[in-house]
Design a protein around this motif. Structure first.
Motif, PDB file in Angstrom:
ATOM      1  N   ILE A 294       0.953  -1.251   0.155  1.00 59.54           N
ATOM      2  CA  ILE A 294      -0.161  -0.123  -0.002  1.00 59.54           C
ATOM      3  C   ILE A 294       0.907   1.171  -0.065  1.00 59.54           C
ATOM      4  CG2 ILE A 294      -1.692   1.230   1.301  1.00 59.54           C
ATOM      5  CD1 ILE A 294      -2.593  -1.327   2.493  1.00 59.54           C
ATOM      6  N   ASP A 295       0.704   2.211  -1.024  1.00 60.45           N
ATOM      7  CA  ASP A 295       1.398   3.297  -1.025  1.00 60.45           C
ATOM      8  C   ASP A 295       0.992   4.223   0.084  1.00 60.45           C
ATOM      9  OD1 ASP A 295      -1.088   5.066  -1.646  1.00 60.45           O
ATOM     10  OD2 ASP A 295      -0.648   4.493  -3.597  1.00 60.45           O
ATOM     11  N   GLN A 296       2.118   5.295   0.512  1.00 61.95           N
ATOM     12  CA  GLN A 296       1.862   6.350   1.463  1.00 61.95           C
ATOM     13  C   GLN A 296       0.818   6.950   1.576  1.00 61.95           C
ATOM     14  OE1 GLN A 296       5.156   9.191   2.947  1.00 61.95           O
ATOM     15  NE2 GLN A 296       3.779  10.459   1.730  1.00 61.95           N
ATOM     16  N   ARG A 297       0.266   7.353   0.428  1.00 62.34           N
ATOM     17  CA  ARG A 297      -1.245   8.364   0.541  1.00 62.34           C
ATOM     18  C   ARG A 297      -2.293   7.624   0.756  1.00 62.34           C
ATOM     19  NH1 ARG A 297      -5.417  10.598  -0.733  1.00 62.34           N
ATOM     20  NH2 ARG A 297      -5.574  12.734  -1.194  1.00 62.34           N
ATOM     21  N   ASP A 298      -2.190   6.225   0.319  1.00 63.83           N
ATOM     22  CA  ASP A 298      -3.307   5.324   0.972  1.00 63.83           C
ATOM     23  C   ASP A 298      -3.239   4.929   2.416  1.00 63.83           C
ATOM     24  OD1 ASP A 298      -4.602   5.443  -1.635  1.00 63.83           O
ATOM     25  OD2 ASP A 298      -4.039   3.330  -2.072  1.00 63.83           O
ATOM     26  N   MET A 299      -2.067   4.845   2.794  1.00 62.76           N
ATOM     27  CA  MET A 299      -1.946   4.555   4.325  1.00 62.76           C
ATOM     28  C   MET A 299      -2.490   5.746   5.094  1.00 62.76           C
ATOM     29  SD  MET A 299      -0.801   1.450   4.900  1.00 62.76           S
ATOM     30  CE  MET A 299      -0.368   1.586   6.753  1.00 62.76           C
ATOM     31  N   PHE A 300      -1.990   7.131   4.573  1.00 64.59           N
ATOM     32  CA  PHE A 300      -2.382   8.145   5.475  1.00 64.59           C
ATOM     33  C   PHE A 300      -3.757   8.526   5.197  1.00 64.59           C
ATOM     34  CE2 PHE A 300       2.017   8.726   6.155  1.00 64.59           C
ATOM     35  CZ  PHE A 300       2.221   9.258   7.396  1.00 64.59           C
ATOM     36  N   ASN A 301      -4.477   8.084   4.188  1.00 60.71           N
ATOM     37  CA  ASN A 301      -5.749   8.446   4.024  1.00 60.71           C
ATOM     38  C   ASN A 301      -6.826   7.417   4.505  1.00 60.71           C
ATOM     39  OD1 ASN A 301      -7.384   9.758   0.791  1.00 60.71           O
ATOM     40  ND2 ASN A 301      -8.083   9.740   2.998  1.00 60.71           N
TER      41      ASN A 301
END
Length: 348
Positions: A294-301
């Motif tokens: 999972i990429d960073q943006r999806d993790m923080f989102n």
């Protein structure tokens, strides 16, 4: 209610006597939550609460919030561990209303299940009561319902509702936040109660429940133990900080992670700059990201990434706020600032 029973209803899947047994088992847990204002215990058609004890609030505003626990319940059901899921339910409600500086007064829960097993109900409500104690509010009522045919016998769902009181003049105003104001994070206790549909998919939990018993060295515990850590309740710390320092706005990092929640504590002309190196990401999130690619943006989102709540303060008040929050037992640290040059959240 000793003479209340129905053979026909029991044959249809609903055992009213089990409901009465559940009530008897939970009374001792409910009693732990009694505070000033509670007028009557459980068992009536409505929970009674008097505001006389809060006469010092000059312009009282009632603040309400409702939520559930989501698919984190699946983990509790797989592990047959039900004594902390109630804390999650309380936390998801009271952490929301304290963002408006509301002191939680009372809480009600609703538990629907395929089959009423009194001992299981007791464990669930024991957690609810513990959450209420942590938040300083009373559990003044609730409902337990059997839903045969809609749920399997071992399945249940829980939702809750909380009401708090706030002084109108002291409700944080996001419009007071200015460019350069500091964003302080309060550490989470783990995944809390959001993102579990993705988490279950990443670990293929629904098809291989044994993964929950896997011990991870980076976690120092099994996956189940990590995922079932109850959501941290920040109410008492936030209320103390509101009294002792100037918090401009507050947000609870829940569903939607940073991207959806941080903008909710900023006025429409501001965004937020988050310093990635300052976010104390806990190991569980690194494991989820790695296992699921999972990429960073999806993790923080999706996840809180180790941050349960955020507050904004003026730069000159940052040290005082940090000291106050840490004295309350929180792990508090600066993660960013409000910024005019962008809308939403950007990471640096």
């Amino acid at each position: 209610m000793q003479n209340s029973h129905s053979k026909s209803y029991k044959e249809a899947g609903v055992d009213v006597t089990a409901g009465y047994r559940s009530v008897e088992l939970i009374k001792k847990h409910v009693e732990r939550t009694r505070i000033k204002g509670v007028l009557e215990g459980i068992g009536s058609f409505g929970g009674l609460f008097s505001l006389d004890a809060y006469a010092s609030v000059k312009e009282p505003v009632l603040v309400s919030g409702t939520d559930g626990v989501g698919t984190k319940l699946k983990i509790a059901m797989y592990m047959d561990k039900h004594d902390t899921i109630g804390i999650d339910c309380v936390a998801m409600c009271v952490n929301d209303i304290v963002c408006a500086s509301a002191r939680p007064l009372f809480f009600l829960d609703y538990i629907a299940m395929g089959k009423n097993i009194p001992e299981k109900v007791e464990q669930i409500v024991k957690g609810v009561a513990e959450g209420c104690v942590q938040a300083g509010c009373a559990l003044i009522g609730g409902e337990t319902a059997e839903h045969p045919g809609m749920m399997d016998e071992n399945e249940y769902d829980i939702a809750g509702f909380s009401v708090g009181i706030a002084e109108k003049s002291k409700i944080p105003d996001k419009n007071s936040v200015k460019h350069g104001d500091i964003i302080i994070a309060l550490a989470s206790s783990g995944v809390h109660s959001n993102g579990f549909s993705l988490t279950r998919k990443v670990f293929k939990i629904d098809t291989d429940k044994k993964i929950l018993e896997k011990h991870y060295a980076d976690l120092g515990m099994t996956l189940a133990e990590e995922l079932l850590k109850p959501t941290r309740i920040y109410v008492k710390s936030i209320l103390t900080a509101l009294e002792k320092t100037n918090l401009k706005s507050i947000c609870h990092i829940t569903g939607g992670g940073f991207q959806e929640n941080i903008p909710r504590m900023l006025n429409n002309n501001l965004g937020a700059v988050i310093f990635k190196s300052a976010v104390k990401t806990q190991p569980v999130f690194n494991i989820i990201a790695g296992e699921g690619n999972i990429d960073q943006r999806d993790m923080f989102n999706t996840y809180n990434m180790g941050v349960g709540m955020c507050v904004t303060v003026s730069p000159e008040n940052a040290d005082e706020a940090l000291e106050c929050l840490k004295a309350c037992g929180e792990s508090a640290f600066i993660i960013g600032e409000a910024c005019e040059v962008t809308s939403g959240v950007i990471f640096k």
